[in-house]
Design an enzyme around this catalytic site. Structure first.
Site, PDB file in Angstrom:
ATOM      1  N   ASP A 147       1.020 -18.864  -8.241  1.00  0.00           N
ATOM      2  CA  ASP A 147       1.592 -17.660  -7.640  1.00  0.00           C
ATOM      3  C   ASP A 147       3.029 -17.812  -7.161  1.00  0.00           C
ATOM      4  OD1 ASP A 147       1.018 -19.322  -5.358  1.00  0.00           O
ATOM      5  OD2 ASP A 147       1.227 -17.529  -4.126  1.00  0.00           O
ATOM      6  N   CYS A 162       0.834  -1.198   0.000  1.00  0.00           N
ATOM      7  CA  CYS A 162       0.000   0.000   0.000  1.00  0.00           C
ATOM      8  C   CYS A 162       0.874   1.255   0.000  1.00  0.00           C
ATOM      9  CB  CYS A 162      -0.936   0.010   1.209  1.00  0.00           C
ATOM     10  SG  CYS A 162      -0.049   0.123   2.791  1.00  0.00           S
ATOM     11  N   ASP A 166      -2.720 -23.926  -8.997  1.00  0.00           N
ATOM     12  CA  ASP A 166      -1.870 -24.198  -7.844  1.00  0.00           C
ATOM     13  C   ASP A 166      -2.758 -24.089  -6.605  1.00  0.00           C
ATOM     14  OD1 ASP A 166       0.487 -24.385  -6.184  1.00  0.00           O
ATOM     15  OD2 ASP A 166       0.296 -22.222  -5.879  1.00  0.00           O
ATOM     16  N   CYS A 168       3.206   1.692   2.997  1.00  0.00           N
ATOM     17  CA  CYS A 168       4.459   0.933   2.856  1.00  0.00           C
ATOM     18  C   CYS A 168       5.474   1.727   2.036  1.00  0.00           C
ATOM     19  CB  CYS A 168       4.196  -0.413   2.177  1.00  0.00           C
ATOM     20  SG  CYS A 168       3.032  -1.474   3.059  1.00  0.00           S
TER      21      CYS A 168
END
Length: 727
Positions: free
Chosen positions: A626, A42, A445, A45
């Site tokens: 991912d 964000c 996955d 951060c």
């Protein structure tokens, strides 16, 4: 100080100035330090990271890229990546160094700015020439008309030389390779229109077509820039994986630690890896105990124990205790580099995909040249008028110029990308929509894809309040992912931590302390004293001589996962689950979501092999994953999707990024992709229909280059409007 230059030609000033700006920007670029920040998410951060780094002595600038989850730092030579990583980890942002020499963002950005700069120069010049052309069209005669033609030439010729450079360079490269590309007829049209116009200006003719030439260049650059923007995010996952290799390692020799480049390590050397460090080599642990984050190979975020004799691989992260490794492979021989090679091979195979536009171009380019040559030869044979014959040939080239064809795909991709972006999907590759429309098999996955990858403790209310207080105190003192999740959950339940003494972490096992004179532990079952292994993700709490209590964790399915799987199966897609996790949690999730075809314990090469086998069977596979362990499979698949939470290499290997947590937009993306493919085919049909009408008019000499340019622009607008129907 040099005297200022004065010019009546805007392009004469704009083009050299733009080139100087580009050269100055290139000269100012410096190779700085690049750190990966996997946990930022964000604007707060970004502010924390940039503020902390900017306050570090020796740091001149720090810029965070939230999309790529990395920060680029320009600093004095004495500033090290390790020191910057320590400062960031101190404020809660784990960081590791990337090799800036292996990252291609700067070059990609430079090319985009270059195209945009040329597009701006062409547009500015086009507007000025159009103003002069209006006066000529309004009836300006003799000296006034000739003056306006000369001013138009002074603006158009340098503009075409600067703005048309991408087409001329590409055409020259194609001709040197003895082939005809789409840029060859484009370049011929620009050159012929300019040459005819210049000849008419010298002869005092009534018509010059500088406006047509510059307008043609502007529209073609617009198409080229749209296409570039749709492809700009498609970075090489092989480069990203290679960039994860640790550039340096701490070698032990004669009891002395020395930091050396990876290239200087040899098999048999001893290497020290401190807590928080990434494994620089493949090796065997010869000293120390710790826990290892092996998500690189398995995709599972929960750590595994490592002690003497344990085998570790480059790229894995040492979490809790210092380790000494004996090198078994380093540099290009490491498992991480072999994975990068595997991904590179898969990427190379995928880039051989031939799009609809490429297939059309193979037929289109030679046809345009043949038509133009026949027009010139036929009219010269009939009239013996060189000027008129060249005019007709130029008109044919302009009217058949592949501007609408060039916009057919980018216009639809841009429109579809906007629609999917509002649904939470970001299209990275220009051919991704076409390939997505062809998919018939979806491979998922597990951890971080169908689940959130964040284990949460369950049934805490069943434990005594006093035990929970002890568990809260132990969990707060540990850096283990399960302990952190437990601490957050107990805090939400308003459990006050008990007062403990002698609290310390035992690397590879857990954390212990003393509560009211009694030894308490939180960690691995065997260490705590449990007499059986759990078949689920769990940690154990031991208080004195009492029987250890099991605290179980569950990884919740991602929102919309069940709905997405149901919708895919209802539309006839084959759904498969491949996971690096153990069999029990994989089987449980497959049963929950209704997936019958699943496999557990899959390593990266096994996932890629399964994708390759499905492809050989004739399936068009959509891979959704991912982790770094999914990178090879993502690259090998016909088309691929990664969540935004994925690591750099996984996002790079994928064609589409899922921006939010919800999986529900996935089936709709497949529907939009098929609709987009239909619009692309309609655009090609419109382009061909336009040529069927316009080409005979040009061949019969019933149109001028200016009319041809206007007709070409009209076809481009029609194609763009059809693309907007996706909205």
């Amino acid at each position: 100080m040099s005297a200022p230059s004065i010019s009546a030609c805007p392009a004469c000033v704009a083009a050299p100035a733009a080139e100087r700006l580009a050269e100055r920007a290139a000269a100012m670029r410096e190779e700085g330090i690049v750190l990966s920040l996997p946990t930022i998410h964000c604007a707060v951060c970004i502010g924390d990271v940039e503020r902390t780094l900017s306050a570090t002595p020796g740091v001149r600038s720090a810029r965070v890229n939230l999309t790529l989850k990395r920060v680029s730092v320009v600093a004095d030579p004495g500033v090290s990546a390790a020191a910057l990583s320590q400062r960031l980890e101190a404020i809660g942002y784990p960081a590791h160094e990337l090799d800036p020499g292996l990252l291609s963002v700067t070059e990609t950005d430079r090319r985009g700015r270059d195209l945009l700069m040329r597009l701006g120069v062409a547009g500015f010049a086009m507007m000025n020439i159009m103003l002069l052309s209006v006066a000529v069209w309004s009836g300006a005669e003799a000296a006034t008309r000739d003056l306006f033609h000369w001013i138009s030439a002074a603006i158009a010729l340098p503009t075409l030389a600067f703005a048309g450079k991408p087409f001329f360079a590409s055409a020259w490269a194609a001709l040197r390779a003895r082939r005809l590309g789409m840029d060859v007829p484009i370049s011929l049209a620009l050159v012929l229109a300019s040459a005819v116009s210049l000849f008419e200006t010298f002869e005092g003719g009534e018509h010059a077509y500088f406006d047509a030439a510059v307008s043609l260049c502007f529209f073609l650059l617009a198409g080229r820039y749209l296409d570039f923007r749709s492809r700009a995010a498609a970075r090489s996952a092989a480069e990203e994986l290679a960039a994860l290799e640790v550039p340096r390692a701490t070698r032990l020799a004669g009891g002395v630690e020395t930091v050396v480049p990876i290239a200087e390590l040899a098999v048999g050397d001893l290497v020290r890896v401190r807590p928080g460090g990434r494994m620089p080599v493949d090796g065997v642990v010869t000293g120390g105990t710790s826990e290892i984050d092996r998500s690189l190979l398995t995709g599972e975020t929960l750590p595994v124990w490592a002690g003497e004799g344990s085998v570790v691989s480059a790229g894995e992260v040492n979490l809790t205790g210092p380790l000494t490794l004996r090198v078994t492979a380093a540099g290009r021989d490491s498992s991480l580099h072999r994975m990068a090679d595997l991904v590179a091979v898969a990427e190379s195979a995928r880039t051989r995909y031939t799009s609809l536009a490429d297939r059309m171009a193979r037929l289109y380019a030679p046809s345009v040249h043949i038509l133009s040559l026949l027009a010139f030869a036929g009219w010269f044979w009939l009239t013996r008028d060189l000027r008129h014959s060249v005019n007709v040939a130029a008109t044919v080239l302009i009217i058949t110029c592949p501007c609408a064809l060039a916009l057919a795909v980018p216009a639809v991709v841009t429109s579809a990308s906007g629609r999917l972006f509002r649904k939470g999907l970001l299209i990275k590759d220009g051919t991704a929509l076409e390939r997505l429309a062809e998919a018939d098999t979806v491979v998922f996955d597990k951890t971080g894809t169908l689940t959130l990858g964040a284990p949460e403790p369950v049934a805490l209310e069943a434990l005594p309040r006093g035990d929970l207080a002890v568990a809260a105190a132990l969990a707060e003192g540990s850096s283990h992912p399960l302990s952190r999740a437990l601490a957050v959950a107990l805090s939400a339940l308003r459990v006050a931590p008990a007062a403990l003494d002698e609290l310390h972490e035992v690397p590879g096992y857990g954390i212990e302390g003393v509560f009211r004179g009694v030894r308490v532990r939180l960690g691995r079952g065997a260490w705590v004293g449990a007499n059986h292994a759990s078949d689920v993700t769990a940690t154990w709490l031991g208080i004195g001589d009492a029987a250890p209590r099991e605290i179980r964790f569950a990884d919740a399915p991602r929102p919309g996962a069940a709905a997405a799987v149901d919708a895919l199966k209802a539309r006839g897609f084959r759904v498969i689950l491949l996971s690096g996790d153990t069999e029990t949690p994989v089987a449980r999730l497959a049963a929950t979501l209704g997936i019958d075809d699943w496999q557990a314990g899959q390593r990266p090469e096994e996932k890629a092999a399964r994708i390759a086998a499905l492809t050989q069977e004739g399936a068009r596979v959509l891979m959704v994953g991912d982790g770094l362990n999914d990178t090879a499979a993502l690259a090998a698949a016909h088309v691929s999707i990664s969540p935004a939470s994925a690591l750099d290499a996984a996002r790079s290997a994928s064609d589409i990024v899922l921006l939010g947590q919800d999986m529900a937009p996935l089936p709709d993306a497949l529907r939009v992709a098929r609709l987009a493919r239909r619009r692309i085919k309609e655009n090609f049909a419109l382009s061909l229909g336009y040529n069927l009408v316009a080409v005979p008019v040009a061949l019969l000499g019933l149109a001028t280059p200016l009319i041809a340019a206007l007709a070409m622009s009209a076809s481009s607008i029609t194609v763009s409007l059809n693309a907007l129907r996706l909205r």
